[in-house]
Scaffold this motif. Structure first.
Motif, PDB file in Angstrom:
ATOM      1  N   PRO A  37       0.718  -1.141   0.005  1.00 23.24           N
ATOM      2  CA  PRO A  37       0.235  -0.123  -0.105  1.00 23.24           C
ATOM      3  C   PRO A  37       0.940   1.328   0.124  1.00 23.24           C
ATOM      4  O   PRO A  37       2.077   1.174   0.354  1.00 23.24           O
ATOM      5  CB  PRO A  37      -0.563   0.117   1.345  1.00 23.24           C
ATOM      6  N   ILE A  38       0.103   2.468  -0.161  1.00 22.73           N
ATOM      7  CA  ILE A  38       0.905   3.480  -0.237  1.00 22.73           C
ATOM      8  C   ILE A  38       1.159   4.128   1.102  1.00 22.73           C
ATOM      9  O   ILE A  38       2.006   4.565   1.622  1.00 22.73           O
ATOM     10  CB  ILE A  38      -0.196   4.767  -0.844  1.00 22.73           C
ATOM     11  N   GLU A  39       0.060   3.896   2.100  1.00 20.41           N
ATOM     12  CA  GLU A  39       0.321   3.925   3.518  1.00 20.41           C
ATOM     13  C   GLU A  39      -0.441   2.689   4.391  1.00 20.41           C
ATOM     14  O   GLU A  39      -1.255   2.045   3.576  1.00 20.41           O
ATOM     15  CB  GLU A  39      -0.303   5.175   4.041  1.00 20.41           C
TER      16      GLU A  39
ATOM     17  N   ALA B 122     -10.466  18.110  22.934  1.00 22.50           N
ATOM     18  CA  ALA B 122     -11.347  17.666  22.126  1.00 22.50           C
ATOM     19  C   ALA B 122     -12.076  16.556  22.726  1.00 22.50           C
ATOM     20  O   ALA B 122     -12.014  15.459  22.181  1.00 22.50           O
ATOM     21  CB  ALA B 122     -10.956  17.350  20.811  1.00 22.50           C
ATOM     22  N   PRO B 123     -13.025  16.815  23.825  1.00 17.94           N
ATOM     23  CA  PRO B 123     -13.539  15.847  24.432  1.00 17.94           C
ATOM     24  C   PRO B 123     -14.526  14.681  23.550  1.00 17.94           C
ATOM     25  O   PRO B 123     -14.778  13.758  23.716  1.00 17.94           O
ATOM     26  CB  PRO B 123     -14.594  16.496  25.415  1.00 17.94           C
ATOM     27  N   GLY B 124     -15.182  15.560  22.407  1.00 23.07           N
ATOM     28  CA  GLY B 124     -15.983  14.733  21.789  1.00 23.07           C
ATOM     29  C   GLY B 124     -15.394  14.335  20.372  1.00 23.07           C
ATOM     30  O   GLY B 124     -15.889  13.754  19.525  1.00 23.07           O
ATOM     31  N   GLY B 125     -14.046  14.585  20.244  1.00 25.63           N
ATOM     32  CA  GLY B 125     -13.183  14.139  19.242  1.00 25.63           C
ATOM     33  C   GLY B 125     -12.806  15.194  18.107  1.00 25.63           C
ATOM     34  O   GLY B 125     -13.400  16.261  18.278  1.00 25.63           O
ATOM     35  N   ALA B 126     -11.716  15.090  17.451  1.00 27.55           N
ATOM     36  CA  ALA B 126     -11.473  16.247  16.348  1.00 27.55           C
ATOM     37  C   ALA B 126     -10.645  15.085  15.236  1.00 27.55           C
ATOM     38  O   ALA B 126     -10.640  13.745  15.388  1.00 27.55           O
ATOM     39  CB  ALA B 126     -10.494  16.763  16.746  1.00 27.55           C
ATOM     40  N   ILE B 127     -10.544  15.357  14.097  1.00 27.35           N
ATOM     41  CA  ILE B 127     -10.105  14.632  12.995  1.00 27.35           C
ATOM     42  C   ILE B 127      -8.860  15.244  12.327  1.00 27.35           C
ATOM     43  O   ILE B 127      -8.536  16.503  12.159  1.00 27.35           O
ATOM     44  CB  ILE B 127     -11.295  14.751  11.776  1.00 27.35           C
ATOM     45  N   LEU B 128      -8.066  14.219  11.937  1.00 31.82           N
ATOM     46  CA  LEU B 128      -6.721  14.785  11.270  1.00 31.82           C
ATOM     47  C   LEU B 128      -6.704  13.949  10.169  1.00 31.82           C
ATOM     48  O   LEU B 128      -6.735  12.700  10.056  1.00 31.82           O
ATOM     49  CB  LEU B 128      -5.325  14.220  12.121  1.00 31.82           C
ATOM     50  N   LYS B 129      -6.295  14.506   8.938  1.00 33.78           N
ATOM     51  CA  LYS B 129      -6.082  13.809   7.715  1.00 33.78           C
ATOM     52  C   LYS B 129      -4.706  13.445   7.650  1.00 33.78           C
ATOM     53  O   LYS B 129      -3.754  14.161   7.205  1.00 33.78           O
ATOM     54  CB  LYS B 129      -6.524  14.590   6.403  1.00 33.78           C
ATOM     55  N   ARG B 130      -4.241  12.225   8.399  1.00 35.47           N
ATOM     56  CA  ARG B 130      -2.734  11.905   8.598  1.00 35.47           C
ATOM     57  C   ARG B 130      -2.159  11.640   7.126  1.00 35.47           C
ATOM     58  O   ARG B 130      -0.842  11.725   7.253  1.00 35.47           O
ATOM     59  CB  ARG B 130      -2.703  10.884   9.582  1.00 35.47           C
ATOM     60  N   SER B 131      -2.827  11.251   6.291  1.00 32.84           N
ATOM     61  CA  SER B 131      -2.139  10.858   4.741  1.00 32.84           C
ATOM     62  C   SER B 131      -1.968  12.166   4.300  1.00 32.84           C
ATOM     63  O   SER B 131      -0.830  11.876   3.295  1.00 32.84           O
ATOM     64  CB  SER B 131      -3.190   9.999   4.082  1.00 32.84           C
ATOM     65  N   ALA B 132      -2.298  13.142   4.522  1.00 36.65           N
ATOM     66  CA  ALA B 132      -1.920  14.351   3.816  1.00 36.65           C
ATOM     67  C   ALA B 132      -1.196  15.459   4.828  1.00 36.65           C
ATOM     68  O   ALA B 132      -1.155  16.501   4.476  1.00 36.65           O
ATOM     69  CB  ALA B 132      -3.168  15.064   3.220  1.00 36.65           C
TER      70      ALA B 132
END
Length: 569
Positions: free
Chosen positions: A374-376, A389-399
């Motif tokens: 795979p690429i990653e 971020a008690p309710g969460g947060a998002i990171l696009k780690r592939s970019a």
């Protein structure tokens, strides 16, 4: 008088109530005949076509031609096609942001499907928020439905280099901000970034949602990646029209297709294609219409066991037209086969497993990698939790830049988008490449309505010195075409009293992607003091009217898909 036919109710469905059903049908038929329809035509089952072109929506410029192809398919299969307009969401033409109007379009779509006489519906759209809005509305309306997307743009050229909206537009704009390009050069590039009809040419939100829709089973196999201006897009329209008629003969409603297992398949695809962070919000909202919870912990479970396979910008180097030529989503699904639920039903009436029994065909391994190489090794997105971020947060780690994944930094805080605009390029701004840029009050209930502003620009004095990336944190969103170490959708948002709103310049923040943590390193007593001060200083909410008032009163947080509380299943 005939009131129905064997293949659906046709125009006799959902009669206007005058207290006399026979009169209602008589009146409806007479008005329909004023449009030139014959008696034979009016005896056919009706396929509604939700049609969304607009002078403010460049992505949908080719939809009139696609509409004619859908109509042709419906007629060839024995149905009567009747198009109807709904709200259209041109991504870059809406203020404060298109997300604010996604739920309005979903309501429009749902009510028009339910209120008008149709036995099945084709959802014709493509631009970022359009497809999720249509799927949300169709899921709630409960009639047989099938999605047909507009398709991506083709790429252009600039000085021998391939260009496509909009990862390249961000890349060149960053170079312009850094002083590497002058005004004449950036103007020339502006005219060559988007040169055909269709959605963004990279793995932005529109492309991601097209692929997710096909993965869910709500569109025909092989149709997600066809370029907007390709003849195959029109053939896909014809086939979709015929498939809509087949859905009348063998009724399959969205709740039978969009199951928890299908949502899991869609999440796998989202991770494998390096898709847009916006898709998390949209898929959560679509699933929520059918009572399916999609917690961010589930996203992490799937991401950790799903490789990135698709080499498209902004994660890789190719474009959507290359994915189409490389084998499309089918090539990706075959690599993921052992991780998918193959019993999921699709709009064809067959299962995902039956689809993948067919011949694989050519696959370009430079575009779609094999699962074994795979690429990653892990999925493109990851959810973070912690005191910030008690309710969460998002990171696009592939970019993102992996060298920034495990670190502690000093907060440089912007309290609003206006504050960001006013100070980000101030030569006197106290900022270093090791700092964390923090944007507050850009979430769904804020005045800005959660725009794609989480991709905070690198301060000009750092960009001019060659800094390409730094940690950026906000309750805003980011375009799927963007890249960088950008932490988004921090929940709860600052505007509603979330911890993000308590961050001050100089505070220390710790990021650990490996531990899935995002923490504000400030004593609890100090945070409570700040919270009290913030509440005392908060100005009164402005007077609101119409949809703005409804939105402010009812919109949910990012972890619940930013849908309205009264629309969830």
């Amino acid at each position: 008088m005939t009131t129905s036919n064997q293949r659906g109710k046709g125009i006799a469905g959902g009669l206007t109530n005058y207290g006399d059903p026979d009169f209602a049908l008589y009146l409806r038929r007479s008005f329909a005949r004023s449009m030139g329809y014959s008696n034979d035509a009016l005896k056919r089952p009706v396929v509604g076509i939700a049609h969304t072109p607009s002078g403010f929506n460049n992505c949908h410029r080719a939809l009139p031609d696609l509409l004619e192809a859908v109509k042709r398919g419906v007629l060839m299969a024995g149905g009567l096609p009747l198009e109807f307009p709904t709200v259209s969401l041109g991504e870059v033409f809406l203020s404060p942001t298109s997300l604010k109007f996604r739920n309005l379009m979903a309501m429009d779509t749902e009510e028009m499907i339910r209120a008008q006489p149709m036995d099945a519906v084709v959802l014709l759209g493509g631009c970022d928020k359009t497809v999720p809005a249509q799927l949300m509305g169709a899921a709630s309306a409960g009639k047989p439905a099938i999605q047909l997307v507009a398709g991506p743009m083709m790429t252009s050229r600039h000085n021998g280099e391939r260009l496509g909206a909009c990862t390249d537009c961000r890349r060149f704009w960053a170079r312009y901000r850094a002083g590497e390009l002058d005004g004449e050069q950036i103007e020339a590039i502006e005219g060559r970034l988007a040169t055909t009809a269709g959605t963004c040419a990279v793995m932005g939100t529109a492309s991601t949602m097209a692929l997710i829709t096909e993965a869910l089973g709500m569109s025909l196999p092989g149709t997600a990646a066809i370029p907007a201006v390709h003849a195959d897009r029109l053939r896909a329209g014809e086939a979709t029209g015929a498939a809509a008629v087949a859905l009348i003969d063998n009724p399959i409603t969205p709740d039978r297709i969009i199951t928890r297992a299908a949502v899991g398949n869609a999440l796998r695809v989202l991770m494998a294609v390096g898709g847009s962070t916006n898709a998390v919000i949209h898929l959560t909202a679509i699933a929520g219409r059918l009572g399916i919870d999609m917690p961010l912990s589930w996203l992490n479970e799937i991401s950790d066991t799903t490789p990135v396979l698709v080499n498209l910008k902004p994660v890789g180097s190719h474009y959507m037209e290359d994915l189409f030529a490389a084998g499309g989503l089918g090539a990706v699904l075959r690599e993921l086969k052992d991780l998918l639920d193959l019993d999921c039903l699709t709009v064809t009436g067959g299962t995902l497993g039956q689809r993948l029994e067919g011949e694989a065909g050519y696959v370009d391994r430079d575009v779609v990698a094999a699962a074994g190489s795979p690429i990653e090794p892990q999925g493109g997105l990851v959810a973070l939790f912690g005191s910030l971020a008690p309710g969460g947060a998002i990171l696009k780690r592939s970019a993102a830049d992996r060298s920034l994944f495990e670190r502690e930094g000093r907060a440089v805080v912007f309290t609003s988008l206006d504050d960001l605009s006013a100070r980000i390029d101030d030569p006197g701004l106290d900022v270093t490449p090791e700092d964390f840029l923090v944007l507050q009050n850009a979430g769904p209930k804020s005045p800005s309505g959660m725009p794609e502003a989480g991709y905070l620009p690198i301060p000009r004095k750092l960009a001019s010195a060659g800094v390409k990336d730094m940690v950026r944190i906000s309750d805003a969103r980011m375009s799927g075409t963007a890249f960088g170490t950008v932490i988004l959708h921090v929940t709860p948002e600052a505007h509603t009293g979330g911890p993000l709103g308590l961050v001050r310049d100089g505070d220390r923040i710790r990021l650990s992607v490996s531990s899935r943590r995002l923490d504000l390193l400030v004593e609890a007593a100090e945070l409570e003091r700040r919270r009290a001060d913030l509440a005392a200083a908060r100005p009164p909410e402005p007077d609101r009217r119409g949809y703005d008032a409804l939105y402010q009163r009812s919109v949910l947080q990012a972890d619940e898909g930013c849908d309205f509380d009264f629309l969830k299943g």
